[in-house]
Motif scaffolding. Structure first.
Motif, mmCIF file in Angstrom:
data_model
loop_
_atom_site.group_PDB
_atom_site.id
_atom_site.type_symbol
_atom_site.label_atom_id
_atom_site.label_comp_id
_atom_site.label_asym_id
_atom_site.label_seq_id
_atom_site.Cartn_x
_atom_site.Cartn_y
_atom_site.Cartn_z
ATOM 1 N N ASP A 32 -4.209 12.295 37.717
ATOM 2 C CA ASP A 32 -4.325 11.193 38.650
ATOM 3 C C ASP A 32 -2.953 10.640 39.006
ATOM 4 O OD1 ASP A 32 -7.053 11.466 38.485
ATOM 5 O OD2 ASP A 32 -7.272 9.901 36.946
ATOM 6 N N ILE A 34 -2.411 7.349 39.659
ATOM 7 C CA ILE A 34 -2.338 6.156 38.812
ATOM 8 C C ILE A 34 -3.535 6.155 37.884
ATOM 9 C CG2 ILE A 34 -1.043 4.824 40.504
ATOM 10 C CD1 ILE A 34 -3.594 3.364 41.213
ATOM 11 N N TRP A 35 -3.448 5.424 36.798
ATOM 12 C CA TRP A 35 -4.488 5.411 35.786
ATOM 13 C C TRP A 35 -4.549 4.032 35.143
ATOM 14 C CZ3 TRP A 35 -0.074 8.322 35.758
ATOM 15 C CH2 TRP A 35 0.906 7.969 34.833
ATOM 16 N N PRO A 36 -5.578 3.735 34.365
ATOM 17 C CA PRO A 36 -5.666 2.416 33.730
ATOM 18 C C PRO A 36 -4.565 2.224 32.684
ATOM 19 C CG PRO A 36 -7.816 3.493 33.778
ATOM 20 C CD PRO A 36 -6.818 4.533 34.170
ATOM 21 N N ARG A 37 -4.117 1.004 32.553
ATOM 22 C CA ARG A 37 -3.123 0.678 31.539
ATOM 23 C C ARG A 37 -3.813 0.459 30.200
ATOM 24 N NH1 ARG A 37 0.544 -4.745 31.753
ATOM 25 N NH2 ARG A 37 -1.465 -5.629 31.129
ATOM 26 N N TYR A 78 -0.493 0.468 37.872
ATOM 27 C CA TYR A 78 -1.720 0.924 37.208
ATOM 28 C C TYR A 78 -2.925 0.511 38.044
ATOM 29 C CZ TYR A 78 1.290 1.953 33.274
ATOM 30 O OH TYR A 78 2.276 2.482 32.488
ATOM 31 N N THR A 79 -4.077 1.055 37.702
ATOM 32 C CA THR A 79 -5.270 0.805 38.524
ATOM 33 C C THR A 79 -5.645 -0.660 38.576
ATOM 34 O OG1 THR A 79 -6.658 1.347 36.605
ATOM 35 C CG2 THR A 79 -6.243 3.108 38.205
ATOM 36 N N GLY A 80 -5.262 -1.423 37.586
ATOM 37 C CA GLY A 80 -5.530 -2.858 37.605
ATOM 38 C C GLY A 80 -4.441 -3.652 38.290
ATOM 39 N N GLU A 81 -3.542 -2.977 39.018
ATOM 40 C CA GLU A 81 -2.425 -3.590 39.735
ATOM 41 C C GLU A 81 -1.327 -4.123 38.810
ATOM 42 O OE1 GLU A 81 -1.923 -3.642 43.142
ATOM 43 O OE2 GLU A 81 -3.624 -2.295 43.150
ATOM 44 N N ARG A 115 3.387 10.734 42.372
ATOM 45 C CA ARG A 115 3.763 9.521 41.647
ATOM 46 C C ARG A 115 5.162 9.071 42.048
ATOM 47 N NH1 ARG A 115 1.970 12.151 36.066
ATOM 48 N NH2 ARG A 115 -0.226 12.473 36.566
ATOM 49 N N GLU A 118 4.760 7.137 45.195
ATOM 50 C CA GLU A 118 4.196 5.813 44.912
ATOM 51 C C GLU A 118 5.238 4.914 44.258
ATOM 52 O OE1 GLU A 118 1.471 2.729 44.846
ATOM 53 O OE2 GLU A 118 1.336 4.672 45.879
#
Length: 389
Positions: A32, A34-37, A78-81, A115, A118
């Motif tokens: 991916d 980006i991914w979750p932290r 990350y996916t949560g910004e 990445r 990004e």
């Protein structure tokens, strides 16, 4: 005798290790953008931010140019910004430049082209909110931590200036020893490396390529002793050997953080510096209360291996056990100043936490202090061999 690996051998071996480690620890990160932290990452970024807030002003007050570098830069988000480590660092360094008319370079290497794109976007957005872009020079390159990071540092002429280098890969043995040596050649430079010992514990004994990756990581084959250790001691054995490797690379002082998340996953965060002040500032960054990350620390020297909650009134029970063990195994009297220095350089605790603890230990008849007043030159000895337990 250990035969040195060629530049190409290092590259092939470490790429194989990186692939396996990424598969094991960050499945999402291997495919991916980006991914979750995860909790470990949140804690690392909190520590990084606080340390850079101390490091940058100190370095900029004495040097015209300093460099922040990463070998596994990621996408910057990350996916949560939540911001990635390069964006965290950019924010801190831009803030420091408001106080000092100096220059900062950022050298960021990321393997995945998506990445990298990004990350460029995120850094550009961060730069748009500051007024120091002319003095904050960011170099972003697509490539491998090895060999490209060293090449980019040379190209940016950063190797002759103080550097803080973050080598936060997927936790496996993916950073070659000679890279650490080259960073340590600049006496004011520091490094932080993440290391998850499970890769070598699980795969290296029966696989020649994985053992070779370990050899490149540690700089010799001394770590092979892990194969003779009981399972309960393997991770600690590798931790201690890598701390020694940083010392051989040229970092006179090392500090190991054992980070345990809520699922009991272990990650070592290992800091290397040539200056006691760096250790002191890293300790100060660690002991700032952060109850949101879901990660606790553990002191490697605590016989009971108690996880620590970093509270305003910290639990110094582990430090009590560590000091008693140190006094018991080194039965000559130690001064209070010596115990404070030992605490600074060999534990995760701070020297300021020693004297209040010694007062309690004296009152509880664990130690004898001569003279009775606890000052720097007072000598301390144990009263009871059983006090450790």
């Amino acid at each position: 005798m250990y035969a040195p690996w060629s530049f190409r051998d290092d590259y092939v071996i470490l790429r194989a290790a990186a692939t396996l480690t990424a598969t094991g620890r960050h499945m999402a990160a291997s495919k991916d953008v980006i991914w979750p932290r995860d909790p470990h990452t949140a804690a690392k970024h909190a520590l990084l931010r606080r340390y850079l807030q101390a490091w940058a002003p100190i370095m900029l007050s004495h040097n015209e140019i300093i460099t922040y570098a990463e070998g596994f830069a990621g996408p910057g988000i990350y996916t949560g910004e939540e911001p990635g480590s390069p964006v965290v660092a950019h924010h801190v360094l831009a803030g420091a430049l408001r106080r000092f008319p100096r220059r900062v370079k950022m050298v960021l290497v990321e393997e995945d082209p998506r990445r990298k794109t990004e990350l460029e976007r995120r850094i550009a957005a961060a730069a748009g909110t500051t007024q120091q872009t002319g003095r904050l020079d960011v170099h972003i390159t697509q490539g491998q931590c090895h060999p490209d990071l060293l090449q980019q540092l040379a190209r940016a002429r950063s190797l002759q200036h103080p550097m803080f280098v973050l080598l936060d890969g997927f936790g496996g043995p993916v950073v070659p020893f000679h890279l650490l040596q080259r960073i340590a050649n600049q006496r004011r430079s520091e490094v932080m490396v993440t290391f998850q010992p499970s890769f070598l514990v699980r795969f290296a004994e029966k696989n020649e390529h994985h053992r070779a990756a370990g050899d490149s990581f540690f700089g010799d084959r001394g770590w092979h002793g892990v194969f003779r250790e009981p399972s309960s001691r393997k991770a600690a054995y590798l931790r201690d050997r890598y701390r020694e490797a940083l010392g051989r690379a040229g970092f006179q002082h090392t500090l190991v953080f054992e980070m345990i998340d809520e699922a009991s996953h272990l990650l070592y965060l290992i800091f290397g510096t040539r200056h006691e002040r760096g250790v002191e500032k890293m300790k100060e960054a660690m002991w700032v209360v952060d109850s949101t990350s879901g990660v606790r620390y553990r002191d490697p020297k605590d016989p009971n291996q108690q996880a620590l909650d970093l509270e305003l009134e910290p639990d110094t029970g582990p430090l009590r056990r560590i000091l008693l063990d140190h006094l018991r195994t080194n039965p000559i009297p130690h001064t209070v100043d010596q115990l404070k220095n030992y605490t600074l350089l060999e534990t995760v605790y701070r020297p300021t936490q020693v004297i209040p603890l010694l007062k309690r230990m004296r009152d509880e008849r664990d130690i004898d202090v001569s003279p009775g007043r606890i000052i720097g030159t007072s000598t301390v000895a144990t009263l009871h061999q059983s006090a450790l337990f």
